[in-house]
Design an enzyme around this catalytic site. Structure first.
Site, short mmCIF file in Angstrom:
data_model
loop_
_atom_site.label_atom_id
_atom_site.label_comp_id
_atom_site.label_asym_id
_atom_site.label_seq_id
_atom_site.Cartn_x
_atom_site.Cartn_y
_atom_site.Cartn_z
N GLY A 90 7.68 -19.19 16.83
CA GLY A 90 7.49 -18.15 15.56
C GLY A 90 6.37 -18.35 14.30
O GLY A 90 6.76 -17.62 13.39
N THR A 91 6.07 -18.90 14.06
CA THR A 91 4.86 -19.20 13.13
C THR A 91 3.65 -18.94 13.45
O THR A 91 2.94 -18.93 12.13
CB THR A 91 4.49 -21.26 12.86
OG1 THR A 91 4.37 -21.84 14.77
CG2 THR A 91 5.55 -21.98 12.66
N GLY A 92 3.20 -17.80 14.09
CA GLY A 92 1.82 -17.50 13.90
C GLY A 92 0.82 -17.91 14.84
O GLY A 92 0.40 -17.74 14.60
N LYS A 93 1.71 -18.40 15.76
CA LYS A 93 0.04 -19.08 16.84
C LYS A 93 -0.50 -17.56 17.33
O LYS A 93 -2.33 -17.98 17.93
CB LYS A 93 1.10 -20.27 18.03
CG LYS A 93 1.26 -21.53 17.09
CD LYS A 93 1.88 -23.01 17.88
CE LYS A 93 3.17 -22.36 19.19
NZ LYS A 93 4.41 -21.57 18.21
N THR A 94 0.23 -17.14 18.32
CA THR A 94 -0.17 -16.12 19.34
C THR A 94 -0.51 -15.09 18.83
O THR A 94 -2.18 -14.77 18.07
CB THR A 94 0.45 -15.43 19.89
OG1 THR A 94 1.65 -16.68 20.72
CG2 THR A 94 0.06 -14.58 21.02
N HIS B 109 39.17 -23.37 4.32
CA HIS B 109 38.14 -24.32 5.99
C HIS B 109 36.75 -24.07 4.63
O HIS B 109 36.14 -25.21 4.45
CB HIS B 109 38.10 -24.01 7.23
CG HIS B 109 36.35 -25.00 7.63
ND1 HIS B 109 37.33 -25.50 8.54
CD2 HIS B 109 35.71 -24.52 8.26
CE1 HIS B 109 35.75 -25.83 9.66
NE2 HIS B 109 34.85 -25.27 8.72
N GLU B 110 35.76 -23.07 4.78
CA GLU B 110 34.90 -22.66 3.79
C GLU B 110 35.24 -23.75 2.52
O GLU B 110 34.11 -24.18 1.16
CB GLU B 110 34.99 -21.27 4.62
CG GLU B 110 34.43 -20.83 5.15
CD GLU B 110 33.74 -21.17 5.94
OE1 GLU B 110 32.62 -22.09 5.75
OE2 GLU B 110 34.01 -21.05 7.14
N ASP C 103 31.05 -28.22 13.14
CA ASP C 103 30.88 -28.71 12.16
C ASP C 103 30.98 -30.57 12.52
O ASP C 103 29.94 -31.53 12.65
CB ASP C 103 32.42 -28.90 11.13
CG ASP C 103 31.84 -27.53 10.45
OD1 ASP C 103 31.10 -27.22 10.83
OD2 ASP C 103 32.85 -27.11 10.22
#
Ligand code: ADP
Ligand code: MG
Ligand code: ZN
Length: 601
Positions: A204-208, A423-424, A499
């Site tokens: 997804g970094t834009g190679k294509t 928890h959060e 976690d």
């Protein structure tokens, strides 16, 4: 099937037309009066006949008065014999002008027509079947062809302007375009034109996208194929496809070949156990052979992309092959804003949408994630029948992309809500109190994706390196949820399982990969071999003794334990703050950064 029927019909129609025309011609000949042979003999005896034309069995008699008659005789018997047999005197016979002509055409044709029609029919049938078979053959022949697509202009042209960030990659690729456009400029300086460029980067970094931009910029033919397209069920197809691709490319030179996802064929040779690895090896070998086979005059440049450079065969990376490697990093904050701007162009954003803020909140997002984020926001607003995309929708989409969509239907019971809230709160409180932990950005007990609730911590700025203290603190934050449940409810739920997994993975990396552990020292433990067998199976090879394995286990447990003690201590010390956070969460479900700051003050 329809086609076959149509062809047959046409064939029959032509046949019918031809035979009627022929019939028409042959029937036109019969204009003279037909007489019996006896009459002809009588006429000869009476000196009425001037000449006779013999055409096989047909007789055409011209009388003295130029009238014509037709008659027939047996084909085997000559006319003179015949007349003699009828007792015609010899002088009378010689007085007649007898001409023996060719067999009449029409008659001949008419006699063989019954044979010709079925013959024609059979020939037609055979021809037709041959064509069908050839069609199949042709399809079989294309099997070994590359199937590489020449970039066409139908899709919207992508240029370098459409690619934000990736500055170095763009520079390198611009150079490649230059090479193709003006090779002389470089060769006259004695520079060798590079053969291959390897684009490396996370998914997804834009190679294509970059490769498409190159095709848009370079006004040369551009062949596009994905690595997996080389590999079919049959061994040897891949190699022949490679051959075909390079053959086509050499013909079209100067040109570019783009092999996307090259790791599908370019994996390290000899590493696999699976049945298909032979095929992959052959395909890869063929690529190497073809790339070596370019002479300096062949102006073909190969661009390949992969997100797994670690599994590539070293032979691919040798000079003369993919000697240029362009690394595309995940975008930093500046680039993220630029990418967002590009994708916001065709979307009606409200004025209050601050893309810089979105960029700040999305560290670790790839270009594809960012494009997805704006898309999600657009969908969200369209569903709500709004005209423009508002700030809230965009910010909400960050979490959507990060954690999955909100599951409002997934209603927690009151008890579960309470546990989740504490928890959060535990995660948030611990991270607030530790110096090296990322600041709390948002806490929520609305379930998203798999999680019942979530706490988002965002780093103050993009980080390339991580330190030991950061790891230690992050483990304590991860155990904050566990510690809170233990402290307030006396036991833990399954909600803490993820976690724990992450904390354990961090501890293991500290010890075995980063050499940060005092006891075990600065070395790595275990070698990862990738088995090319049943997809991606990572197999760890032990390069240490049993005793060390025990120590590693102990150290990992120590780290987790220390982290737990830190979390427990902080939570017990600030029980009242925990109650406060959990109370607000139960009431409002989410707490944003500012409100959390006020609560903790
Ligand atoms: P990769 O091939 O590296 O996995 P893609 O080139 O397919 O990634 O990128 C997917 C999408 O993400 C692109 O179509 C584009 O919309 C978006 N994208 C990724 N990087 C960028 C960038 N630098 N600038 C603009 N859009 C980008
Ligand atoms: Mg891609
Ligand atoms: Zn948790």
């Amino acid at each position: 099937m329809k086609n076959i029927l149509k062809n047959f019909l046409i064939f029959f129609l032509i046949l019918a037309v031809v035979s009627t025309i022929l019939g028409f011609f042959s029937s036109q000949k019969e204009t003279t009066t037909e007489v019996s042979l006896a009459k002809v003999v009588q006429q000869v005896k009476d000196d009425q006949v001037k000449s006779i034309l013999v055409n096989g069995s047909e007789l055409t008699i011209t009388l003295q008065d130029d009238n014509k008659e037709a008659s027939k005789k047996e084909a085997s018997e000559s006319l003179t014999e015949l007349l003699k047999n009828y007792d015609v005197p010899t002088e009378k016979i010689s007085a007649i002008d007898i001409t023996v002509g060719e067999e009449p055409d029409g008659g001949m044709f008419m006699t063989i027509l019954p044979f010709i029609i079925p013959a024609l029919f059979i020939i037609g049938l055979i021809w037709f079947m041959m064509r069908q078979v050839q069609g199949v053959n042709n399809r079989a022949m294309t099997f070994g062809q590359s199937g590489a697509k020449l970039a066409d202009d139908k899709r919207k042209k992508v240029t370098f302007k459409d690619v934000a960030g990736a500055y170095e990659a763009k520079e390198d690729l611009k150079e490649i375009v230059e090479f193709l456009k003006q090779p002389k400029k470089f060769t006259s300086m004695g520079a060798k034109i590079p053969r291959g460029v390897l684009l490396l980067g996370a998914p997804g970094t834009g190679k294509t996208l970059l490769a498409r931009a190159v095709s848009g910029e370079a006004k040369v033919p551009f062949f596009h194929i994905s690595g997996s397209e080389f590999v079919e069920m049959f061994v040897g197809v891949g190699a022949s496809r490679v051959r075909d691709l390079f053959k086509k490319a050499k013909k079209a030179s100067p040109c570019l070949i783009f092999i996307d996802e090259i790791d599908a064929v370019g994996r390290q040779r000899g590493a696999g156990l699976g049945g298909s690895h032979d095929e992959r090896e052959q395909t890869l070998n063929q690529i190497l052979v073809e790339m070596d086979g370019f002479d300096n005059q062949t102006n073909v440049i190969v661009i390949a992309a992969t997100n797994r450079p670690d599994v590539l065969d070293p032979a691919l990376l040798r000079p003369g092959r993919f000697d240029r490697q362009v690394v595309i990093d995940l975008p930093d904050i500046k680039d993220r804003e630029a990418i967002l701007k590009i994708h916001a162009q065709d979307k009606p954003l409200e004025k209050d949408v601050d893309l810089n803020l979105v960029a700040q909140r999305t560290p670790g997002f790839s270009g594809a994630d960012l494009a997805n984020l704006l898309n999600e926001a657009a969908i969200l607003e369209a569903k709500a029948n709004k005209k423009n995309i508002g700030s809230l929708a965009v910010l909400d989409s960050i979490e959507r992309v990060l954690l999955g969509r909100e599951r409002k239907s997934h209603i927690l019971s009151d008890e579960e809500k309470k546990i989740t809230a504490y928890h959060e709160a535990g995660h948030a409180l611990v991270s607030h109190n530790l110096k090296h932990a990322d600041p709390v950005h948002k806490i929520s007990i609305i379930s998203r994706g798999q999680a019942a609730g979530y706490t988002i911590n965002l780093p103050k700025r993009d980080k390339k390196l991580q330190s030991y203290s950061e790891f230690i603190d992050s483990m304590a934050v991860l155990l904050g949820g566990f510690a809170a449940e233990k402290t307030f409810f006396g036991e833990v739920t399954t909600g803490a399982s993820n976690d724990l997994q992450r904390a354990t993975a961090t501890a293991r990396k500290i010890v075995t990969q980063f050499g940060m552990d005092e006891k075990l020292g600065p070395r790595t433990f275990g070698q990862k071999d990738e088995m090319v067998f049943l997809g991606r199976e990572i197999h760890e090879r032990r390069d240490y003794s049993e005793k060390t394995a025990e120590t590693i286990d102990q150290e990992i447990s120590n780290y987790i334990n220390e982290a737990l003690q830190t979390a427990l201590r902080l939570i017990k010390e600030q029980k009242n703050k925990m109650d406060k956070i959990a109370g607000v969460l139960l009431e409002k479900e989410t707490i944003e950064k500012e409100e959390f700051g006020k609560l903790m003050a």
